[in-house]
Design an enzyme around this catalytic site. Structure first.
Site, PDB file in Angstrom:
ATOM      1  CE  LYS A 179      14.389 -25.738 -12.424  1.00 39.66           C
ATOM      2  NZ  LYS A 179      15.412 -26.696 -12.907  1.00 39.66           N
ATOM      3  CB  SER A 233      10.185 -27.443 -23.813  1.00 42.64           C
ATOM      4  OG  SER A 233       9.605 -27.606 -22.533  1.00 42.64           O
ATOM      5  CD  GLU A 255      13.496 -15.464 -25.567  1.00 42.91           C
ATOM      6  OE1 GLU A 255      13.239 -15.984 -26.666  1.00 42.91           O
ATOM      7  OE2 GLU A 255      13.450 -14.245 -25.366  1.00 42.91           O
ATOM      8  CB  CYS A 289      16.152 -22.642 -29.145  1.00 41.88           C
ATOM      9  SG  CYS A 289      17.251 -21.226 -29.211  1.00 41.88           S
ATOM     10  CD  GLU A 386      12.393 -27.593 -29.757  1.00 43.88           C
ATOM     11  OE1 GLU A 386      11.800 -27.791 -28.675  1.00 43.88           O
ATOM     12  OE2 GLU A 386      13.099 -26.594 -29.967  1.00 43.88           O
TER      13      GLU A 386
HETATM   14  P1  NAD Z   1      12.610 -28.007 -20.491  1.00 44.85           P
HETATM   15  O1  NAD Z   1      11.432 -27.142 -20.793  1.00 44.85           O
HETATM   16  O2  NAD Z   1      12.393 -29.442 -20.279  1.00 44.85           O
HETATM   17  O3  NAD Z   1      13.360 -27.468 -19.192  1.00 44.85           O
HETATM   18  C1  NAD Z   1      13.857 -26.148 -19.125  1.00 44.85           C
HETATM   19  C2  NAD Z   1      13.942 -25.731 -17.687  1.00 44.85           C
HETATM   20  O4  NAD Z   1      12.614 -25.617 -17.177  1.00 44.85           O
HETATM   21  C3  NAD Z   1      14.661 -26.721 -16.780  1.00 44.85           C
HETATM   22  O5  NAD Z   1      15.404 -25.992 -15.824  1.00 44.85           O
HETATM   23  C4  NAD Z   1      13.517 -27.485 -16.127  1.00 44.85           C
HETATM   24  O6  NAD Z   1      13.857 -28.022 -14.873  1.00 44.85           O
HETATM   25  C5  NAD Z   1      12.479 -26.395 -16.000  1.00 44.85           C
HETATM   26  N1  NAD Z   1      11.083 -26.823 -15.976  1.00 44.85           N
HETATM   27  C6  NAD Z   1      10.518 -27.877 -16.619  1.00 44.85           C
HETATM   28  N2  NAD Z   1       9.196 -27.912 -16.362  1.00 44.85           N
HETATM   29  C7  NAD Z   1       8.919 -26.871 -15.553  1.00 44.85           C
HETATM   30  C8  NAD Z   1       7.729 -26.386 -14.933  1.00 44.85           C
HETATM   31  N3  NAD Z   1       6.549 -26.985 -15.097  1.00 44.85           N
HETATM   32  N4  NAD Z   1       7.810 -25.282 -14.149  1.00 44.85           N
HETATM   33  C9  NAD Z   1       8.987 -24.649 -13.976  1.00 44.85           C
HETATM   34  N5  NAD Z   1      10.142 -25.078 -14.521  1.00 44.85           N
HETATM   35  C10 NAD Z   1      10.108 -26.169 -15.313  1.00 44.85           C
HETATM   36  O7  NAD Z   1      13.665 -27.732 -21.672  1.00 44.85           O
HETATM   37  P2  NAD Z   1      15.111 -28.358 -21.866  1.00 44.85           P
HETATM   38  O8  NAD Z   1      14.955 -29.753 -22.363  1.00 44.85           O
HETATM   39  O9  NAD Z   1      15.945 -28.093 -20.674  1.00 44.85           O
HETATM   40  O10 NAD Z   1      15.678 -27.412 -23.042  1.00 44.85           O
HETATM   41  C11 NAD Z   1      15.346 -27.589 -24.370  1.00 44.85           C
HETATM   42  C12 NAD Z   1      14.222 -26.664 -24.766  1.00 44.85           C
HETATM   43  O11 NAD Z   1      14.611 -25.310 -24.534  1.00 44.85           O
HETATM   44  C13 NAD Z   1      13.928 -26.757 -26.256  1.00 44.85           C
HETATM   45  O12 NAD Z   1      12.543 -26.728 -26.442  1.00 44.85           O
HETATM   46  C14 NAD Z   1      14.588 -25.497 -26.817  1.00 44.85           C
HETATM   47  O13 NAD Z   1      14.042 -25.047 -28.027  1.00 44.85           O
HETATM   48  C15 NAD Z   1      14.375 -24.529 -25.692  1.00 44.85           C
HETATM   49  N6  NAD Z   1      15.314 -23.413 -25.777  1.00 44.85           N
HETATM   50  C16 NAD Z   1      14.860 -22.212 -26.243  1.00 44.85           C
HETATM   51  C17 NAD Z   1      15.746 -21.151 -26.392  1.00 44.85           C
HETATM   52  C18 NAD Z   1      15.258 -19.830 -26.948  1.00 44.85           C
HETATM   53  O14 NAD Z   1      15.994 -18.852 -26.881  1.00 44.85           O
HETATM   54  N7  NAD Z   1      14.050 -19.749 -27.477  1.00 44.85           N
HETATM   55  C19 NAD Z   1      17.088 -21.295 -26.032  1.00 44.85           C
HETATM   56  C20 NAD Z   1      17.528 -22.539 -25.564  1.00 44.85           C
HETATM   57  C21 NAD Z   1      16.618 -23.589 -25.429  1.00 44.85           C
END
Ligand code: NAD
Length: 483
Positions: A179, A233, A255, A289, A386
């Site tokens: 997804k 996140s 991650e 990230c 963050e």
């Molecule tokens: P997000 O957590 O809002 O969403 C990420 C994904 O998770 C999306 O596809 C979203 O639809 C899904 N999602 C959200 N809530 C969910 C739940 N309860 N159950 C299942 N799926 C769910 O993050 P974002 O805004 O898309 O991305 C930014 C975040 O990602 C930042 O915190 C960043 O640090 C992190 N990130 C981490 C890495 C790493 O390698 N550590 C890499 C890239 C981004």
């Protein structure tokens, strides 16, 4: 949206076929603020169909059991096709995200193909071991794929995040239901279709569209998913852990977020440090990230370094992702820009001094001025949370002990940067920094996919990239035969 099959805009990709459904979630261009199209939201039944398709594909194709070299060749063919379709993929990547078109074409798409090749090479080179036992027994460790991997990706680097998940999982013999973020679904959909065109079995790569609370949660909880791999996140990672704990234990790679420090000692090359500090927070408008969002600077060089950074930050101008030139990327959504501005103004109310920036640009789309905040206390939310935008805090320290005290974050431990010409200090402090990655006298990943990436503490669980990511997609079985 010329040149792209319109079915891409509103269909899941399951079992090698498009599954159009009612469009429910609008996709907005962050560069212009205008709607681009809409995608469906998969419910539990659609997710179930995708997981069943993945399992059936594994059974039909014996993907995990065929000659490993056959998997390797199929994945190379897929990487070839991704490169051949770079133009279309780059456009699909850039149109709805913060990724500039020319960088997506030359960087993100090519890197995704490289990742697939990198992991393909493990397929016929890695695995199993004979172990020493008493001569009354014969012992070995056999490894095997998990089966179906349920993967979820964020919006900030859509195609390469999909590559991080798909490449090791498929090379290791699994099928995937992925997804992507509801804000940036299209490049992921298209590489899924390319996998079938390249000859990978239908149903091996499935993409379900939708949001986190409905589609993501249904995928994570599905009993037919054997392992979970998530990037996003820390908040969503915690929700997923809770969901999995309730719905049935399964292994997971997470991650998550970070708040990475860059520690600069006075003995460093100031120009190098200024350049790295700027490149640690400005690309993708700080929406990555490992962004180095906490600048910790030895007091004696604070003035000249702040001046250099101010110049760099002020020189950034907003550029729409399809413009084809370098510049400041948009913030992914108006809501996220509002959140960033809220943290900046709250920091100011708590005594922070704005060295530059501090407001949205007055123009269409979501563009935020690169912002440097000084005079921030260690417990200011601008220092602890963050932000995921082009905003860095600027704190000063005196000596190594204070530097390490400030660098330690109470919860995050994703990455850290260290700038010093003193080799002993670099090695000593690298050991003390609590982070999954430390960069010394540089900042940011290289194209060496062999280096695993992943966080300590609340920044994650397990690794993407590297041999670790391949191994994380296989499980071992210890066998002991009495002789
Ligand atoms: P997000 O957590 O809002 O969403 C990420 C994904 O998770 C999306 O596809 C979203 O639809 C899904 N999602 C959200 N809530 C969910 C739940 N309860 N159950 C299942 N799926 C769910 O993050 P974002 O805004 O898309 O991305 C930014 C975040 O990602 C930042 O915190 C960043 O640090 C992190 N990130 C981490 C890495 C790493 O390698 N550590 C890499 C890239 C981004």
């Amino acid at each position: 949206m010329s040149g792209v099959d319109p079915r891409l805009l509103s269909a899941h990709f399951i079992d090698g076929r498009w599954h159009p459904a009612e469009a429910e979630i609008e996709v907005i261009s962050p560069s212009t603020g205008l709607p681009l199209g809409a995608i469906p939201r998969a419910d539990a039944a659609v997710v179930d169909a995708a997981v069943r398709a993945a399992r059936a594909a594994l059974a039909r194709s014996n993907w995990g059991g065929i000659a490993p070299r056959a998997r390797l060749k199929a994945l190379h063919a897929w990487a070839d096709l991704i490169e051949a379709e770079a133009e279309t993929l780059a456009w699909l990547e850039a149109v709805c995200s913060s990724r500039p078109l020319h960088q997506a074409r030359a960087g993100d798409v090519r890197v995704t193909a490289e990742q697939i090749r990198f992991f393909a090479e493990f397929a016929d080179k890695e695995g199993g071991a004979l172990v020493p036992t008493a001569d009354t027994a014969f012992g070995y460790i056999e490894d095997a794929p998990y089966g179906v991997i349920g993967a979820i990706t964020p919006w900030n680097f859509p195609i390469s995040m999909a590559g991080w998940k798909l490449a090791p999982a498929l090379a290791a013999g699994n099928a995937v239901v992925l997804k992507p973020s509801e804000m940036t679904p299209w490049s992921t959909l298209y590489i899924a279709e390319l996998s079938v065109r390249a000859g990978l079995p239908e149903g091996l790569v499935n993409v379900v569209l939708g949001d986190g609370p409905m589609t993501g949660a249904a995928l994570m909880a599905h009993p037919g998913v054997d392992k979970v791999s998530f990037t996003g996140s820390t908040r969503a990672g915690a929700a997923i852990m809770e969901n999995i704990a309730r719905s049935g234990i399964k292994p997971m790679t997470l991650e998550l977020g970070g708040k990475s420090p860059m520690v600069v000692f006075a003995d460093t090359d100031l120009d190098l440090a200024a350049d790295c500090l700027a490149r640690g927070i400005l690309p993708n408008a700080g929406q990555f990230c490992v962004a180095g969002s906490r600048l910790l600077v030895e007091d004696s060089i604070a003035e000249p370094l702040a001046a250099r950074l101010r110049d760099r930050f002020r020189a950034e101008t907003p550029v729409e992702t399809l413009a084809g030139r370098d510049g400041l990327s948009p913030i992914i959504s108006a809501a996220q820009m509002g959140r960033i501005h809220g943290i900046v103004t709250a920091a100011q109310e708590r005594g922070a001094e704005i060295l530059c920036g501090g407001a949205p640009f007055e123009r269409a789309g979501s563009f935020y001025q690169p912002t440097l905040l000084a005079g921030v206390a260690a417990d200011n939310p601008a220092v602890t949370e963050e932000i995921f935008g082009p905003v860095a805090t600027f704190q000063t320290f005196h000596g190594e002990e204070e530097a390490m005290a400030l660098a330690a974050h109470p919860t995050y431990g994703l990455a850290a940067g260290l700038f010093t010409r003193d080799l002993s200090r670099a090695l000593r402090l690298t050991r003390r920094l609590e982070a999954g990655t430390v960069w010394v006298n540089r900042y940011g990943r290289s194209q060496d996919h062999i280096l695993p990436t992943g966080g300590w503490k609340a920044s994650g669980l397990g690794k993407d990239l590297g041999r670790e990511a391949y191994l994380a997609n296989r499980r071992s079985k210890s066998v002991l035969i009495g002789l």
